[in-house]
Design a protein around this motif. Structure first.
Motif, PDB file in Angstrom:
ATOM      1  N   ALA A   1       0.830  -1.208   0.000  1.00 46.89           N
ATOM      2  CA  ALA A   1       0.000   0.000   0.000  1.00 46.89           C
ATOM      3  C   ALA A   1       0.865   1.259   0.000  1.00 46.89           C
ATOM      4  O   ALA A   1       0.534   2.250  -0.667  1.00 46.89           O
ATOM      5  CB  ALA A   1      -0.923  -0.010   1.218  1.00 46.89           C
ATOM      6  N   ALA A   2       1.988   1.226   0.731  1.00 40.25           N
ATOM      7  CA  ALA A   2       2.874   2.391   0.749  1.00 40.25           C
ATOM      8  C   ALA A   2       3.486   2.628  -0.627  1.00 40.25           C
ATOM      9  O   ALA A   2       3.581   3.767  -1.100  1.00 40.25           O
ATOM     10  CB  ALA A   2       3.971   2.187   1.786  1.00 40.25           C
ATOM     11  N   ALA A   3       3.905   1.529  -1.318  1.00 41.00           N
ATOM     12  CA  ALA A   3       4.472   1.690  -2.652  1.00 41.00           C
ATOM     13  C   ALA A   3       3.431   2.234  -3.628  1.00 41.00           C
ATOM     14  O   ALA A   3       3.706   3.146  -4.422  1.00 41.00           O
ATOM     15  CB  ALA A   3       5.026   0.352  -3.140  1.00 41.00           C
ATOM     16  N   ALA A   4       2.200   1.678  -3.563  1.00 39.71           N
ATOM     17  CA  ALA A   4       1.147   2.175  -4.455  1.00 39.71           C
ATOM     18  C   ALA A   4       0.791   3.618  -4.142  1.00 39.71           C
ATOM     19  O   ALA A   4       0.585   4.439  -5.048  1.00 39.71           O
ATOM     20  CB  ALA A   4      -0.089   1.275  -4.332  1.00 39.71           C
ATOM     21  N   GLY A   5       0.695   3.951  -2.850  1.00 42.88           N
ATOM     22  CA  GLY A   5       0.382   5.337  -2.484  1.00 42.88           C
ATOM     23  C   GLY A   5       1.451   6.306  -2.920  1.00 42.88           C
ATOM     24  O   GLY A   5       1.155   7.428  -3.371  1.00 42.88           O
ATOM     25  N   ALA A   6       2.738   5.891  -2.838  1.00 40.79           N
ATOM     26  CA  ALA A   6       3.813   6.766  -3.290  1.00 40.79           C
ATOM     27  C   ALA A   6       3.712   7.014  -4.791  1.00 40.79           C
ATOM     28  O   ALA A   6       3.903   8.142  -5.268  1.00 40.79           O
ATOM     29  CB  ALA A   6       5.164   6.140  -2.947  1.00 40.79           C
ATOM     30  N   GLY A   7       3.360   5.948  -5.561  1.00 38.17           N
ATOM     31  CA  GLY A   7       3.187   6.145  -6.999  1.00 38.17           C
ATOM     32  C   GLY A   7       2.041   7.081  -7.324  1.00 38.17           C
ATOM     33  O   GLY A   7       2.147   7.936  -8.212  1.00 38.17           O
ATOM     34  N   VAL A   8       0.938   6.931  -6.586  1.00 41.34           N
ATOM     35  CA  VAL A   8      -0.211   7.810  -6.818  1.00 41.34           C
ATOM     36  C   VAL A   8       0.141   9.254  -6.490  1.00 41.34           C
ATOM     37  O   VAL A   8      -0.232  10.192  -7.213  1.00 41.34           O
ATOM     38  CB  VAL A   8      -1.412   7.316  -5.990  1.00 41.34           C
ATOM     39  CG1 VAL A   8      -2.544   8.331  -6.032  1.00 41.34           C
ATOM     40  CG2 VAL A   8      -1.896   5.968  -6.502  1.00 41.34           C
ATOM     41  N   VAL A   9       0.865   9.454  -5.390  1.00 44.79           N
ATOM     42  CA  VAL A   9       1.245  10.824  -5.011  1.00 44.79           C
ATOM     43  C   VAL A   9       2.170  11.435  -6.043  1.00 44.79           C
ATOM     44  O   VAL A   9       2.025  12.605  -6.435  1.00 44.79           O
ATOM     45  CB  VAL A   9       1.896  10.803  -3.615  1.00 44.79           C
ATOM     46  CG1 VAL A   9       2.508  12.158  -3.302  1.00 44.79           C
ATOM     47  CG2 VAL A   9       0.857  10.455  -2.562  1.00 44.79           C
ATOM     48  N   ARG A  10       3.142  10.656  -6.527  1.00 42.17           N
ATOM     49  CA  ARG A  10       4.048  11.178  -7.555  1.00 42.17           C
ATOM     50  C   ARG A  10       3.295  11.560  -8.830  1.00 42.17           C
ATOM     51  O   ARG A  10       3.623  12.552  -9.486  1.00 42.17           O
ATOM     52  CB  ARG A  10       5.119  10.132  -7.881  1.00 42.17           C
ATOM     53  CG  ARG A  10       6.115   9.895  -6.764  1.00 42.17           C
ATOM     54  CD  ARG A  10       7.295   9.075  -7.263  1.00 42.17           C
ATOM     55  NE  ARG A  10       8.181   8.700  -6.175  1.00 42.17           N
ATOM     56  CZ  ARG A  10       8.144   7.518  -5.569  1.00 42.17           C
ATOM     57  NH1 ARG A  10       7.254   6.598  -5.954  1.00 42.17           N
ATOM     58  NH2 ARG A  10       8.971   7.246  -4.589  1.00 42.17           N
ATOM     59  N   ALA A  11       2.289  10.737  -9.183  1.00 35.34           N
ATOM     60  CA  ALA A  11       1.528  11.050 -10.398  1.00 35.34           C
ATOM     61  C   ALA A  11       0.546  12.196 -10.197  1.00 35.34           C
ATOM     62  O   ALA A  11       0.163  12.863 -11.161  1.00 35.34           O
ATOM     63  CB  ALA A  11       0.765   9.797 -10.856  1.00 35.34           C
ATOM     64  N   THR A  12       0.122  12.438  -8.948  1.00 35.38           N
ATOM     65  CA  THR A  12      -0.903  13.444  -8.690  1.00 35.38           C
ATOM     66  C   THR A  12      -0.322  14.818  -8.429  1.00 35.38           C
ATOM     67  O   THR A  12      -0.989  15.838  -8.665  1.00 35.38           O
ATOM     68  CB  THR A  12      -1.756  12.995  -7.489  1.00 35.38           C
ATOM     69  OG1 THR A  12      -2.209  11.669  -7.712  1.00 35.38           O
ATOM     70  CG2 THR A  12      -2.955  13.900  -7.295  1.00 35.38           C
ATOM     71  N   LEU A  13       0.899  14.886  -7.941  1.00 30.58           N
ATOM     72  CA  LEU A  13       1.459  16.185  -7.542  1.00 30.58           C
ATOM     73  C   LEU A  13       1.589  17.173  -8.706  1.00 30.58           C
ATOM     74  O   LEU A  13       1.238  18.346  -8.554  1.00 30.58           O
ATOM     75  CB  LEU A  13       2.815  15.968  -6.863  1.00 30.58           C
ATOM     76  CG  LEU A  13       2.757  15.495  -5.407  1.00 30.58           C
ATOM     77  CD1 LEU A  13       4.156  15.294  -4.858  1.00 30.58           C
ATOM     78  CD2 LEU A  13       1.990  16.490  -4.551  1.00 30.58           C
ATOM     79  N   PRO A  14       2.089  16.781  -9.889  1.00 26.17           N
ATOM     80  CA  PRO A  14       2.161  17.788 -10.983  1.00 26.17           C
ATOM     81  C   PRO A  14       0.811  18.374 -11.380  1.00 26.17           C
ATOM     82  O   PRO A  14       0.686  19.608 -11.484  1.00 26.17           O
ATOM     83  CB  PRO A  14       2.824  17.000 -12.125  1.00 26.17           C
ATOM     84  CG  PRO A  14       3.601  15.936 -11.451  1.00 26.17           C
ATOM     85  CD  PRO A  14       2.790  15.527 -10.261  1.00 26.17           C
ATOM     86  N   PRO A  15      -0.246  17.542 -11.619  1.00 24.40           N
ATOM     87  CA  PRO A  15      -1.548  18.173 -11.911  1.00 24.40           C
ATOM     88  C   PRO A  15      -2.069  19.021 -10.776  1.00 24.40           C
ATOM     89  O   PRO A  15      -2.709  20.063 -11.001  1.00 24.40           O
ATOM     90  CB  PRO A  15      -2.475  16.977 -12.185  1.00 24.40           C
ATOM     91  CG  PRO A  15      -1.576  15.850 -12.528  1.00 24.40           C
ATOM     92  CD  PRO A  15      -0.334  16.071 -11.751  1.00 24.40           C
TER      93      PRO A  15
END
Length: 287
Positions: A199-213
């Motif tokens: 869950a931490a790895a998936a959440g980190a990926g989501v955060v990385r993808a969400t921060l620029p937008p």
């Protein structure tokens, strides 16, 4: 081989020097004030020195007499015993291996929070000053609040004592419950750890993808707010003007409600506790 620690920067050295100088100045000011108070108190020229020494001797004698009682000695022994047990039980925690990451976490938090604390210090000071003014203004309500809190605590005391008695008498059942929960949850802990890592790895990926937008959206919202600032200011001015126009009506309504409430309270009090001596009111009308 352990790495060589980095030297503090010039800003850190200047900040530590300023802090040391401020603390030293405050200590010197405090020492000067204490010395001035002691000199003024024990000055024999105005006659207060002998009186202060007499009061000090009487206070010391009363304290010695009170501390020599068996109740005070027993209280001292209990305090020392409690502090000894706390020190004995807390000393192993300081040298336990678990305390090292906790100390590292506290050090990292302290280093990262210093700029934040420096930035919010003026706002915190203003908020504390406003809170102090609010407390001073609401001081007439504090005795009533303290009485309500004391009554609530007194009402809860029997419930807490009954709960403590029940738990004290049910210690075997509580131990059985704790053992059953431990036996049931222990096999699940490794699975939970693996799921938490995924869950931490998936959440980190989501955060990385969400921060620029999100950054783009924030910039666009800030631009829109800057463009619409005159409209917001005009709306605030209209709201304030409306409140100012409604203020006389609200004051008149509140005054009328207060008069009605006072009249109702007088009638209720007169109906509940009528006066002992009834007087006759004679109304005179002109012919």
């Amino acid at each position: 081989m352990s790495p060589i620690p980095s030297l503090p920067s010039r800003e850190d050295v200047l900040r530590m020097a300023r802090s040391t100088t401020d603390i030293t100045g405050q200590l010197l000011d405090t020492a000067g004030n204490i010395t001035r108070i002691a000199v003024n108190t024990l000055d024999p020229r105005d006659g207060s020195g002998a009186e202060a020494l007499r009061v000090l001797r009487e206070t010391t004698a009363e304290l010695a007499e009170a501390s020599a009682s068996p109740q005070a000695q027993e209280a001292f022994y209990r305090i020392v015993d409690t502090l000894t047990r706390l020190g004995t039980s807390g000393a192993p925690l300081a040298v336990h291996p678990v305390s090292e990451p906790a100390q590292a976490l506290l050090a990292a938090l302290g280093d990262s929070l210093l700029p934040v604390l420096d930035a919010v210090e003026p706002a915190v000071q203003e908020a504390v000053a406003a809170l102090g003014e609010l407390v001073d203004a609401s001081s007439p309500l504090l005795p009533a609040a303290a009485g309500i809190a004391a009554g609530a605590l007194l009402a809860l005391t029997p419930v807490l004592r009954a709960a403590a008695d029940v738990l004290r008498g049910s210690s075997p059942e509580l131990r059985r419950i704790a053992d059953a929960l431990t036996a049931a949850l222990a096999p699940l802990l490794p699975l939970q750890v693996a799921l938490a890592e995924r869950a931490a790895a998936a959440g980190a990926g989501v955060v990385r993808a969400t921060l620029p937008p999100l950054a783009d959206l924030t910039e666009a919202a800030a631009a829109v707010m800057q463009t619409a600032r005159p409209v917001l200011v005009a709306g605030e001015e209209m709201l304030v003007a409306g409140l100012e126009q409604l203020q006389p009506l609200l004051l008149a309504t509140a005054s009328r409600a207060g008069q009605v409430a006072r009249a109702g309270a007088v009638r209720v009090s007169a109906a509940v506790s009528p006066a002992a001596d009834r007087t006759v009111v004679v109304a005179v009308t002109p012919a």
